[in-house]
Scaffold this active site. Sequence first.
Site, short mmCIF file in Angstrom:
data_model
loop_
_atom_site.label_atom_id
_atom_site.label_comp_id
_atom_site.label_asym_id
_atom_site.label_seq_id
_atom_site.Cartn_x
_atom_site.Cartn_y
_atom_site.Cartn_z
N ASP A 21 -1.03 0.00 -4.83
CA ASP A 21 -2.30 0.62 -5.22
C ASP A 21 -2.08 2.04 -5.74
OD1 ASP A 21 -1.46 1.36 -2.69
OD2 ASP A 21 -3.40 1.06 -1.72
N ASP A 61 2.05 2.64 3.60
CA ASP A 61 1.22 3.82 3.36
C ASP A 61 1.14 4.71 4.59
OD1 ASP A 61 -1.05 5.17 1.72
OD2 ASP A 61 -2.05 4.64 3.60
N SER A 116 -7.00 4.30 -1.70
CA SER A 116 -6.78 2.86 -1.60
C SER A 116 -8.03 2.02 -1.79
CB SER A 116 -6.15 2.51 -0.24
OG SER A 116 -4.89 3.10 -0.10
N ASP A 149 0.85 -1.20 0.00
CA ASP A 149 0.00 0.00 0.00
C ASP A 149 0.89 1.25 0.00
OD1 ASP A 149 -1.88 2.11 0.67
OD2 ASP A 149 -3.24 0.52 1.31
N HIS A 194 2.25 8.65 5.08
CA HIS A 194 1.27 9.68 5.46
C HIS A 194 1.76 10.49 6.66
CE1 HIS A 194 -2.02 9.18 2.73
NE2 HIS A 194 -2.25 7.92 3.05
N HIS A 233 -1.16 11.02 -1.19
CA HIS A 233 -0.76 10.06 -2.21
C HIS A 233 -0.13 10.78 -3.39
CE1 HIS A 233 -4.09 7.09 -0.71
NE2 HIS A 233 -3.10 7.24 0.16
#
Length: 538
Positions: free
Chosen positions: A392, A351, A125, A75, A355, A468
């Site tokens: 993703d 991920d 996602s 991810d 972030h 992202h």
Amino acid sequence: MWYVTVVPGNTTTMTFFLIICSCLAWGGLGKPQFPDQEKDPLFWNTWAQHTLKNALTLQKLNQNTAKNLILFLGDGMGIPTVTAARILKGQLSGQSGEETQLEMDKFPFVALSKTYNTNAQVADSAGTATAYLCGVKANEGTVGVSAAAVRSQCNTTQGNEVTSILKWAKEAGKSVGIVTTTRVNHATPSAAYAHCVDRDWFSDGEMPAEAVQAGCKDIARQLFENIPNIDVIMGGGRKYMFPKNQSDVEYPGDKKHFGTRKDGRNLVEEWTNRMKNKKAQYVWNKRELLSVNPNNVDYILGLFEPGDLPYNLERNTETDPSLTEMVEVAIKILRKNPRGFYLLVEGGRIDHGHHEGKAKQALHEAVEMDRAIGRAGLITSIYDTMTVVTADHSHMFNFGGYTPRGNTIFGLAPMLSDVDQKPFTAILYGNGPGFKVINGLRENVSTLDYQGTNYQAQSAVPLRMETHGGEDVAVFAKGPMAHLLHGVHEQNYIPHVMAYAACIGQNRDHCMSSGGASSLSPALPSLAALLTLTRLLC
């Protein structure tokens, strides 16, 4: 004492010769800035020629039927993350890192995936999970529904449901599994079994009352109801399975980990009761997981945290299983089925690290997922198992600054800014929480622990959470029909290829005629692989 497994054949002598010669050469090199042999053009030419010969063997395509399918989903694992993780992996073993091979680097076929959602240039996602699991692109924030469904609008669910490759595999008689480092009802895994117009509807406790009254189901409930008897479920998310205010088994005094369900249901208890006549087991810690005998268990539900699993760097190695440990148990349970299996594995906290602007957390998560890929490769066969590794979406993460060979990936660039005359780290984010200004000037990172576990790398734009990225992501593939992943594809193409390889879903005509009979001859390992082995042996 070293044990080396050598594939029999006429390549054995040459393989041993290369390893022995390389060991002798490496032993006298010491630790220069870069290996002395790299000064010799013959080194690079020889490496390239071996790589070329290995590439030519790929003309004989593996067109077997894929008995097993494994999808590893990193991810947020964009290409800059893959490169940085490669360097980190090498540096963790004492090398400079750049020349290291990730397990995914060894896959013979590579493609690019376009990640946009139907209504978003930069994807989330949930919409992406619907693409690479269900085969159709979708709106951001929605899982297992087509683009006709609108986020958070319950009445747009019915009639717009789309099914996943996990369901196609189950209907074909295969065993199926989900392993994740996030909640098992998070965006990525939920698209495998749920149809929900809002990825945040983890339990009915997170849903608006009108959506519940209108008949929409929360994602945790759908995990147990939509596809009966998913064989392997492992990850976090315990609190969404228990009644509101019920204390957690691991953190009984911490209210933030209490159950969230308003309907009073205990989904774990319901699962246990439903499976009592089957070889099924519920586990919630590493000790219980590793005590499982895969030969005696056909179904396993492992919920190891109330929410997401901890970062690998912060994991309690006594109580919390690693992604690699979960994957190994999962495969050993699933592979007992003579018809094979489908397994979705998510390295989900890559991920989360990005972030939060915590590159060190993110990259160690990526290295751990690569370790799991390697373990999966050891206990499956390339002849009957198609393995795909992808992401993703990407992140606003990168590294640069003319760093020299072997520079620690978390280190400083070898120069000062020619604008504010301050140092900067190689890793930077385009936006995120690392933006800091002191007295109107950029913070001096040399005064900070910029290699610390939770250091937030500097960013250009201040945001509480980094976003992202919108660029294409890599797709690595090996095994039967892996050559069908090539070039630049729409993300929703991925499950169609995997289903075609396994003769499940809508593409089955070719299976009736071809019989899937083809085999590959062992190929001489590339020089790159030999060099890696040499470093381990010497």
